[in-house]
Write a protein that holds these residues in place. Sequence first.
Motif, PDB file in Angstrom:
ATOM      1  N   GLU A   1      14.442 -17.126  18.629  1.00 19.36           N
ATOM      2  CA  GLU A   1      15.823 -17.040  19.105  1.00 19.36           C
ATOM      3  C   GLU A   1      15.992 -15.849  20.048  1.00 19.36           C
ATOM      4  O   GLU A   1      16.666 -15.940  21.083  1.00 19.36           O
ATOM      5  CB  GLU A   1      16.788 -16.927  17.922  1.00 19.36           C
ATOM      6  CG  GLU A   1      18.247 -17.029  18.324  1.00 19.36           C
ATOM      7  CD  GLU A   1      19.160 -17.271  17.138  1.00 19.36           C
ATOM      8  OE1 GLU A   1      20.304 -16.774  17.169  1.00 19.36           O
ATOM      9  OE2 GLU A   1      18.729 -17.952  16.178  1.00 19.36           O
TER      10      GLU A   1
ATOM     11  N   GLU B   1      19.975 -23.287  18.016  1.00 20.72           N
ATOM     12  CA  GLU B   1      20.425 -22.669  16.771  1.00 20.72           C
ATOM     13  C   GLU B   1      19.293 -22.679  15.753  1.00 20.72           C
ATOM     14  O   GLU B   1      18.415 -23.546  15.785  1.00 20.72           O
ATOM     15  CB  GLU B   1      21.635 -23.406  16.208  1.00 20.72           C
ATOM     16  CG  GLU B   1      21.393 -24.871  15.891  1.00 20.72           C
ATOM     17  CD  GLU B   1      22.639 -25.553  15.359  1.00 20.72           C
ATOM     18  OE1 GLU B   1      22.468 -26.526  14.613  1.00 20.72           O
ATOM     19  OE2 GLU B   1      23.766 -25.116  15.681  1.00 20.72           O
ATOM     20  N   SER B   2      19.306 -21.674  14.884  1.00 20.94           N
ATOM     21  CA  SER B   2      18.340 -21.571  13.782  1.00 20.94           C
ATOM     22  C   SER B   2      16.892 -21.731  14.253  1.00 20.94           C
ATOM     23  O   SER B   2      16.109 -22.486  13.683  1.00 20.94           O
ATOM     24  CB  SER B   2      18.638 -22.628  12.708  1.00 20.94           C
ATOM     25  OG  SER B   2      19.948 -22.476  12.211  1.00 20.94           O
TER      26      SER B   2
END
Length: 381
Positions: free
Chosen positions: A280, A304-305
């Motif tokens: 990320e 995301e994640s």
Amino acid sequence: MDGSDDMLCSWALDITEKKRAEMTSQYLLEANKIMASSIELQSLLEKIAAVTLVNGFCDFCTIHFPEEGGGLLCRAVIHKDPELTRQVKRIITQYPGYLSDAMGAARVIRTGKSEMSHAGANHYTFNPMGAPALKSYMSVPLFLKGDVIGALTLTSMSRLFDPADLKTAEALALRASQHIENAKLLEEHKAMALNLERSNRDLTYFASIAAHDLKSPLATSQSYLYALLDEPDLSLSDTQKFCLKKAIDANQKMLSQIDRLLTFSFSQCQDTEMQQVSLETVVRSARDNLKTEIEDCGAEFVFESLPMVRGDLTLLIILFQNLFSNSIRYRGTDSLKVDIRATTTGNGCTVSVQDNGRGFDSQCTDKIFRLFEQLPGHENG
């Protein structure tokens, strides 16, 4: 002596020969294991010499190789007396042999034929080192792909070699030659790898210097072209403005290529530092580096994640920055949307970067990560 005595002697001789054959087979098996334990050439040669002393097979051993210019290089020497080994090494260094020498290793290397010689059973003389001179010696060739590359010479100060000993020495030399061939191949591969690494380093340095030298005049040329295009007093025709814009576009394309070259040379000059990295963080950094371009085209990046991965932080950022830059450069007519996903597996992590741009032919998949490769239909990007 009657017939039964002859049979007894024959039987005893047969038992002795079988026993010796078994011992020789076991000796060669153990010697092969010892030689197989080393793949570095010099270490291997020293082990080959050392195994000749096992079980008193000989007292003194040397391994010679021919040199360019007619010299004879002793690559390994060993005596059962360590002090004599040191003395012999000093003497060989001071008085090296020559390929033209009349006998010994030189003649074996020239002819490719083994030889054996010995003095009388009770004959002893003393050499300058104060040790008993040889009673018997044999020298056998070492082969590499059918060519003689050296000689293994064994000397005994205590017993006479016989034809069976010579056969054992030849069998030992045959096994040694196979290991030497493997070690030489490894040496060649290491040398090739070093040369390739040096060439790559020089090429990367040259690319960096060339890119810097090219970028400055191109940037200057670009600024003058913009100045001409924006100069109201010139009253440029539409054709002239079109030509200036084409020149500016071409200059910009060259500047982009130079920037890629600089990025590549920079990445090659850095030591790879493998560590746990937040994917990320990588994606955000790559996106932030392209903030101006993203704002100009209104691109949306969705992720995301994203997991932790093992890699080099700098190189991963460069990779994703290039992917994002391509998405922007080759976007379609719709607002650009880039979707980044990652799936963790037992063997690693699979990352996908998908956009709604022009796309590319699946047949060109293997070309995407080639240096400076441009796919069909993207030449003007």
